[in-house]
Design an enzyme around this catalytic site. Structure first.
Site, short mmCIF file in Angstrom:
data_model
loop_
_atom_site.label_atom_id
_atom_site.label_comp_id
_atom_site.label_asym_id
_atom_site.label_seq_id
_atom_site.Cartn_x
_atom_site.Cartn_y
_atom_site.Cartn_z
N PRO A 9 0.87 -1.14 0.12
CA PRO A 9 -0.21 -0.06 0.00
C PRO A 9 0.80 1.23 -0.09
CG PRO A 9 -0.04 -1.22 2.02
CD PRO A 9 0.46 -2.08 1.25
N ASN A 10 0.35 2.14 -0.83
CA ASN A 10 0.93 3.62 -0.92
C ASN A 10 2.27 3.89 -1.73
OD1 ASN A 10 -1.05 4.85 0.75
ND2 ASN A 10 -0.33 3.67 2.49
N ARG A 17 4.55 12.18 -2.53
CA ARG A 17 4.67 12.84 -1.18
C ARG A 17 5.89 12.19 -0.45
NH1 ARG A 17 0.12 14.26 1.72
NH2 ARG A 17 1.89 14.75 3.16
N TYR A 22 11.31 8.78 0.81
CA TYR A 22 11.09 7.75 -0.05
C TYR A 22 11.86 8.08 -1.51
CZ TYR A 22 7.99 5.69 3.35
OH TYR A 22 7.81 5.16 4.39
N ASN A 73 7.80 -5.86 -1.52
CA ASN A 73 8.04 -4.70 -0.18
C ASN A 73 6.44 -4.74 0.27
OD1 ASN A 73 7.99 -2.61 0.87
ND2 ASN A 73 9.18 -1.32 -0.54
N ALA A 76 3.40 -0.94 4.55
CA ALA A 76 2.86 -1.05 6.01
C ALA A 76 2.63 -2.28 6.39
CB ALA A 76 1.83 0.07 6.20
N HIS A 79 4.71 -4.72 8.84
CA HIS A 79 4.57 -4.82 10.20
C HIS A 79 3.37 -5.40 10.94
CE1 HIS A 79 8.07 -2.46 8.96
NE2 HIS A 79 6.89 -1.38 8.53
N ASP A 86 1.95 -15.91 6.18
CA ASP A 86 1.35 -17.32 5.81
C ASP A 86 1.27 -17.69 4.51
OD1 ASP A 86 1.07 -17.60 8.57
OD2 ASP A 86 -1.04 -17.39 8.57
N GLU A 97 12.98 -9.42 0.62
CA GLU A 97 12.10 -8.54 1.09
C GLU A 97 12.77 -7.26 0.87
OE1 GLU A 97 12.50 -8.50 5.37
OE2 GLU A 97 10.47 -7.21 5.68
N HIS A 99 12.99 -2.91 1.20
CA HIS A 99 12.47 -1.72 1.78
C HIS A 99 13.37 -0.47 1.14
CE1 HIS A 99 9.58 -3.51 4.29
NE2 HIS A 99 10.43 -4.32 4.62
N SER A 101 13.58 2.54 2.49
CA SER A 101 14.04 3.04 3.61
C SER A 101 14.75 2.07 4.50
CB SER A 101 12.97 3.99 4.37
OG SER A 101 11.99 3.03 5.09
N ARG A 106 14.14 3.47 11.82
CA ARG A 106 12.93 4.36 12.21
C ARG A 106 11.93 3.95 13.30
NH1 ARG A 106 10.04 4.64 6.37
NH2 ARG A 106 8.75 6.10 7.44
N ARG A 110 8.01 -0.31 13.49
CA ARG A 110 8.39 -0.67 12.29
C ARG A 110 9.62 -1.49 12.15
NH1 ARG A 110 6.53 2.94 8.30
NH2 ARG A 110 6.34 5.11 9.11
O1 CA2 Z 1 10.82 1.72 3.18
C1 CA2 Z 1 9.83 1.11 2.65
O2 CA2 Z 1 10.14 0.46 1.55
C2 CA2 Z 1 8.65 0.87 3.40
O3 CA2 Z 1 8.31 -0.53 3.15
C3 CA2 Z 1 7.74 1.74 3.00
C4 CA2 Z 1 6.31 1.63 3.70
C5 CA2 Z 1 6.47 1.77 5.12
O4 CA2 Z 1 5.29 1.78 5.85
C6 CA2 Z 1 7.50 0.67 5.52
O5 CA2 Z 1 7.65 0.94 7.05
C7 CA2 Z 1 8.63 0.86 4.91
C8 CA2 Z 1 5.58 2.95 3.37
C9 CA2 Z 1 5.22 3.25 1.80
C10 CA2 Z 1 4.39 4.31 1.86
O6 CA2 Z 1 4.96 5.01 0.49
C11 CA2 Z 1 4.74 6.19 0.29
C12 CA2 Z 1 5.36 6.60 -0.76
C13 CA2 Z 1 5.24 8.29 -1.18
C14 CA2 Z 1 4.46 9.03 -0.16
C15 CA2 Z 1 3.77 8.33 0.92
C16 CA2 Z 1 4.05 6.97 1.15
#
Ligand code: CA2
Length: 144
Positions: A9-10, A17, A22, A73, A76, A79, A86, A97, A99, A101, A106, A110
């Site tokens: 997601p996202n 953003r 990111y 990846n 969210a 976590h 599963d 996996e 990520h 970041s 963090r 996380r």
């Molecule tokens: O660092 C990563 O790749 C994460 O998987 C990114 C997730 C975060 O919840 C993980 O803890 C680490 C968040 C992805 C959200 O991506 C966005 C991208 C642009 C703007 C807002 C969110």
């Protein structure tokens, strides 16, 4: 070899953003980079992004007997999702996996990765390059 790349997601919001965390490149840029690397290295790559946990579980199940390895990846869901853990265990495919970041530096929430428990390796804090490192690792170990 055939590799499925899954994004949670996202991540489709990349470049729109939070560039300080990111990066400034878009999700389309990420897809293009991965496809180009796959093409140059004889890896058949499929990329799937969803904001929905069940859709990611469905896609992992479809990978059973149809791909050689998974890069994930879970964003969210990393976590929170025992369902994704599963599913990865159920298909028992080599998985890495990724990520963008460095999650280890963090927030406390996380610091647990459920999906990571079914992955043989984790790339973090390398930005987009983490996906390419994951592809290189899988090709080296399982490539055909
Ligand atoms: O660092 C990563 O790749 C994460 O998987 C990114 C997730 C975060 O919840 C993980 O803890 C680490 C968040 C992805 C959200 O991506 C966005 C991208 C642009 C703007 C807002 C969110």
């Amino acid at each position: 070899m055939k590799v499925l790349v899954l994004n949670g997601p996202n991540l489709n919001m990349l470049g729109i953003r939070e560039p300080e965390i990111y990066g400034a490149q878009t999700y389309k840029d990420l897809e293009n980079l991965i496809y180009e690397y796959g093409h140059a290295n004889q890896i058949q790559v499929e990329i799937f992004q969803s904001n929905h946990e069940g859709a990611l579980v469905d896609r992992i199940q479809q990978a059973y007997h149809t791909v050689d390895a998974i890069i994930i990846n879970p964003a969210a869901y990393t976590h929170t999702s025992v369902a994704i853990l599963d599913a990865l265990k159920a298909v028992s495919l080599p998985a890495v996996e990724v990520h963008l970041s460095d999650v280890s530096s963090r927030e406390a929430f996380r610091q647990v990765s459920y999906a990571g428990m079914a992955c043989e390796k984790t790339m973090m804090g390398q930005g987009f390059d983490g996906y390419l490192q994951a592809l290189a690792y899988l090709k080296e170990k399982y490539g055909k």
